[in-house]
Enzyme design. Sequence first.
Site, mmCIF file in Angstrom:
data_model
loop_
_atom_site.group_PDB
_atom_site.id
_atom_site.type_symbol
_atom_site.label_atom_id
_atom_site.label_comp_id
_atom_site.label_asym_id
_atom_site.label_seq_id
_atom_site.Cartn_x
_atom_site.Cartn_y
_atom_site.Cartn_z
ATOM 1 N N ASP A 157 -0.741 -6.135 1.674
ATOM 2 C CA ASP A 157 -0.468 -4.883 2.389
ATOM 3 C C ASP A 157 0.207 -5.162 3.726
ATOM 4 O O ASP A 157 0.202 -6.284 4.218
ATOM 5 C CB ASP A 157 -1.757 -4.061 2.593
ATOM 6 C CG ASP A 157 -2.864 -4.879 3.236
ATOM 7 O OD1 ASP A 157 -2.635 -5.468 4.295
ATOM 8 O OD2 ASP A 157 -3.969 -4.937 2.657
ATOM 9 N N LYS A 180 1.094 -1.198 0.216
ATOM 10 C CA LYS A 180 -0.067 -0.813 -0.600
ATOM 11 C C LYS A 180 -0.558 0.561 -0.171
ATOM 12 O O LYS A 180 -0.506 0.889 1.016
ATOM 13 C CB LYS A 180 -1.162 -1.859 -0.387
ATOM 14 C CG LYS A 180 -2.497 -1.585 -1.049
ATOM 15 C CD LYS A 180 -3.502 -2.711 -0.772
ATOM 16 C CE LYS A 180 -4.547 -2.299 0.227
ATOM 17 N NZ LYS A 180 -5.574 -3.330 0.460
ATOM 18 N N THR A 212 -13.750 -5.347 -4.233
ATOM 19 C CA THR A 212 -13.740 -5.008 -5.660
ATOM 20 C C THR A 212 -12.650 -5.772 -6.413
ATOM 21 O O THR A 212 -12.621 -5.774 -7.640
ATOM 22 C CB THR A 212 -13.451 -3.514 -5.854
ATOM 23 O OG1 THR A 212 -12.118 -3.248 -5.351
ATOM 24 C CG2 THR A 212 -14.442 -2.640 -5.114
HETATM 25 C C1 R5P Z 1 -8.097 -4.105 3.490
HETATM 26 O O1 R5P Z 1 -7.059 -3.695 3.870
HETATM 27 C C2 R5P Z 1 -8.439 -5.548 3.344
HETATM 28 O O2 R5P Z 1 -7.521 -6.373 3.981
HETATM 29 C C3 R5P Z 1 -8.573 -5.954 1.877
HETATM 30 O O3 R5P Z 1 -7.312 -5.975 1.256
HETATM 31 C C4 R5P Z 1 -9.479 -5.031 1.116
HETATM 32 O O4 R5P Z 1 -10.609 -4.756 1.869
HETATM 33 C C5 R5P Z 1 -9.875 -5.613 -0.220
HETATM 34 O O5 R5P Z 1 -10.693 -4.729 -0.909
HETATM 35 P P1 R5P Z 1 -10.635 -4.654 -2.500
HETATM 36 O O6 R5P Z 1 -10.837 -6.047 -3.026
HETATM 37 O O7 R5P Z 1 -11.776 -3.735 -2.868
HETATM 38 O O8 R5P Z 1 -9.307 -4.085 -2.882
#
Ligand code: R5P
Length: 280
Positions: A157, A180, A212
């Site tokens: 992201d 993202k 997740t």
């Molecule tokens: C959020 O922006 C963080 O940098 C991570 O990309 C995010 O927390 C990952 O969460 P998940 O594995 O649930 O997509």
Amino acid sequence: MVKFTVVSGNASTDLAKRIARKLKSPYIKTEKKVFPDGESKITINQIPKKSIVVVVQSTYPPVDSNLLELLSIVSKVQKFSSKVYAVIPYMGYARQDREFLGGEIVTIGVVGKLLKAAGVKKVLTVDIHSKIVSAMDVLVKHFKKLKMKEPLVVSPDMGGQERAKKFANLLKTDFIALKKHRDRKTGKVNILSDRVNVKNRDLVLVDDMISTGGSIVKATQFLKKQKCRRVFVACTHALLVNDAAKKIKKAGVSQIVSTNTLPGESAKVDVSRVIADALK
Ligand code: R5P
């Protein structure tokens, strides 16, 4: 020289021992007993001698229970030291740092108030919203040993651009960041980027945490469609809740490498030196 005593909570015993060794400091263990009604009882094995007391406890799931354990230990040790530091290598609630949707409670603020009320003078955490202690250097060291073909660093992201840039600089290569989108109500993730030039290159997806696995899965599926070679994942905190590891593997990731801010199969990189140096 500053004198420390390291006290571990039950979520971080191994890392706490390593930090104590690096600081050449005494190490004190605590015991946790959970009663049938779900309440827990924490016992400290020894009283810390006059020193800065460093309580090490990550607050990964069960988040609230690990947090309460940390608060309980702090409230006890502050009776014996005027300086109590909390080392929270993985800090739960760090992502809840603003009101994204109306009415949401900024829980990390509540956590801060609780830590202060319990007697914490300083908090040290790794990577999440903290530029003070970063695990990127030690993660890159690990990746330098892997034989990768034309590596390219990818942030899943835009928010992770700076991290990816740092990682790429240290790895002496280039980086890109994907666009993202996360639906704040359902939590569903989508990649909005158009074509990216990753053909035949080995990729390292760099993130601060995997919860997740949704972000990594979507990014990997997108990158595989663009005909990249292998996809590796480097992250500081691999929570990998439920079947996240399985989903990530199924999406085509060759390997997940994380740090020992929380224990697990992928925790191959030790951050005790980085934490010890930051405390000194
Ligand atoms: C959020 O922006 C963080 O940098 C991570 O990309 C995010 O927390 C990952 O969460 P998940 O594995 O649930 O997509």
